[in-house]
Design an enzyme around this catalytic site. Structure first.
Site, mmCIF file in Angstrom:
data_model
loop_
_atom_site.group_PDB
_atom_site.id
_atom_site.type_symbol
_atom_site.label_atom_id
_atom_site.label_comp_id
_atom_site.label_asym_id
_atom_site.label_seq_id
_atom_site.Cartn_x
_atom_site.Cartn_y
_atom_site.Cartn_z
ATOM 1 N N PRO A 54 -63.885 31.089 -55.654
ATOM 2 C CA PRO A 54 -64.930 31.562 -56.565
ATOM 3 C C PRO A 54 -66.255 31.702 -55.811
ATOM 4 O O PRO A 54 -66.614 30.807 -55.031
ATOM 5 C CB PRO A 54 -65.011 30.455 -57.616
ATOM 6 C CG PRO A 54 -63.718 29.708 -57.522
ATOM 7 C CD PRO A 54 -63.311 29.802 -56.095
ATOM 8 N N ASP A 120 -57.651 17.610 -44.713
ATOM 9 C CA ASP A 120 -57.793 16.218 -45.152
ATOM 10 C C ASP A 120 -56.542 15.582 -45.738
ATOM 11 O O ASP A 120 -56.602 14.440 -46.204
ATOM 12 C CB ASP A 120 -58.929 16.063 -46.189
ATOM 13 C CG ASP A 120 -60.287 16.212 -45.526
ATOM 14 O OD1 ASP A 120 -60.386 15.880 -44.342
ATOM 15 O OD2 ASP A 120 -61.222 16.668 -46.204
#
Lengths: 278, 278
Positions: A54, A120
């Site tokens: 987005p 991560d």
């Protein structure tokens, strides 16, 4: 590994140079880590990148890269919508805060056997990124296998200092020399192939990196005429008919403390003798 | 790249650390290149290897590796028989003289989306190998993007000389420090996570590699007590309460030519004075 907090990984990794020529890479997310991923893929000069994120969440750097590389990056201002997104992709990189979404995407990729990296979340990754150095055709990767990017950066600094900066150019020139040699002595394998490999190895072993960078097209022709054709490897001095200026510069900078000390020793002793004379 | 004659590749590669934990790797062929491939995969401490090659063509080194690692290598004394061979494989490496057979195997792998490397046929490879350095958790890869293994070996030598040899151990000790720190201050992300990352970075930035190797379990506890708990980063001197012996050794070895020159200067001048006295 992108996070300093990532856990150490059991077992070593297989460090490989993945080929991305004409491949499609999907990056899901638009934050800072996504911008690092885009940088890594852009550096390959090869793949087409699709970014899904987005617009309101785009990091400044991500936005800059998308705007600067419109021919290489296709950007969609929306979230990841489902399995259709990974269709036709050759590699997928997620850089999302939403761990569950990352996990879903990784599972889709694994089913479709598409190599995937989730920032991560090391246990979900088919592969990790590492600290990288690039100098033209020379690429170096430093991996600490999940033991923290700070240590990888320290080792990277050490390596950078150890390199002269001419290595990439030297490798390019050796590539050009090999190409010209193959024009003169074409074919794959056999006795000629072995002689060619041996001669190239001798050049690389006897010439310094700095000398190799001086192999312009004229020097390559001369080296092939006076070396390959006569079945010998001339030294750079023989080929260029001049003294090794660059090298003497280096050795002067290294020897001046020694010379300076000699002079200082002489001066001190003179002073002692003069003092005793009075 | 395994051959000095491989053509240069357009575009850079993406250097990645591929994860092979509990994965199956198929090596087709038993010659010298196959033995190098086995070495590379064994170094990952992770994958199970299957070798397919007629016993009569096995290289001595390949045979040695198969005999020495029976728990990690399954060996079949026969040629590659067809698509069933790659079923359940996560990576395939061909090291065959038969280019057409290699090509067929690569096509099967590409259809099944299994990463594949064909020795000496760069255009068929999903990935290349490069020169590698390993020191415990530290792995370094040098790729010249197909511009010859000799140049990669030259750069590898330079890097090896630039490293102290303590880097791997330092990285391990930093990993141990991070693990202990996470026991004291657990959790992912947030303010505590940021403080933890910042403190770890400060330790890595202010301590030398050689100092980090001295972090045994007792020193780690002391560093956490006197550093983390008091929100500071003590220097190695403060923590160990002793002079930096290792460092003074290095500087002596670097200064002796300078000292020697001083003495030589003094001696020469003395001789000149003595000669003039007569």
């Amino acid at each position: 590994m992108s996070s300093a907090d990532a856990p150490p990984v059991a077992g070593g990794s297989l460090l490989i140079a993945w080929q991305l020529n004409s491949k499609n890479v999907l990056i899901v997310g638009g934050g800072e880590v996504a911008s690092q991923r885009i940088d890594s893929i852009l550096a390959t000069d090869a793949a087409h990148i699709t970014v899904l994120a987005p617009a309101k969440g785009l990091h400044t750097r991500t936005k800059e890269l998308i705007d600067a590389h419109t021919s290489r990056i296709t950007y969609y201002d929306r979230r990841f919508s489902g399995p259709a997104e990974i269709h036709k992709m050759d590699m997928v990189l997620t850089a999302l805060d939403d761990v569950n979404r990352s996990r879903e995407i990784c599972e889709m990729c694994r089913k479709a056997r598409i190599p995937v990296n989730a920032a991560d979340i090391p246990e979900l990754c088919d592969f990790y990124f590492g600290a990288q150095i690039r100098d033209g055709p020379l690429q170096i990767m430093i991996s600490t296998n999940g033991n923290g990017p700070r240590m990888a950066a320290l080792v990277k600094d050490k390596i950078r200092k150890a390199l002269s900066g001419g290595e990439g150019e030297a490798i390019e020139r050796v590539g050009a020399l090999r190409a010209k040699l193959k024009e003169r002595a074409p074919g794959v394998g056999g006795q000629l192939g072995r002689r060619r490999m041996k001669w190239m190895s001798q050049v690389c072993n006897t010439w310094e990196i700095d000398d190799l960078t001086r192999l312009d097209d004229a020097a390559i022709t001369k080296l092939l005429d006076e070396g390959w054709e006569k079945n010998t490897v001339p030294s750079p001095q023989q080929l260029f008919h001049c003294s090794k200026f660059a090298h003497s510069q280096v050795s002067i900078s290294k020897t001046w403390p020694v010379l300076g000390s000699f002079v200082l020793g002489a001066v001190c002793t003179t002073l002692v003798f003069l003092a005793r004379r009075r």
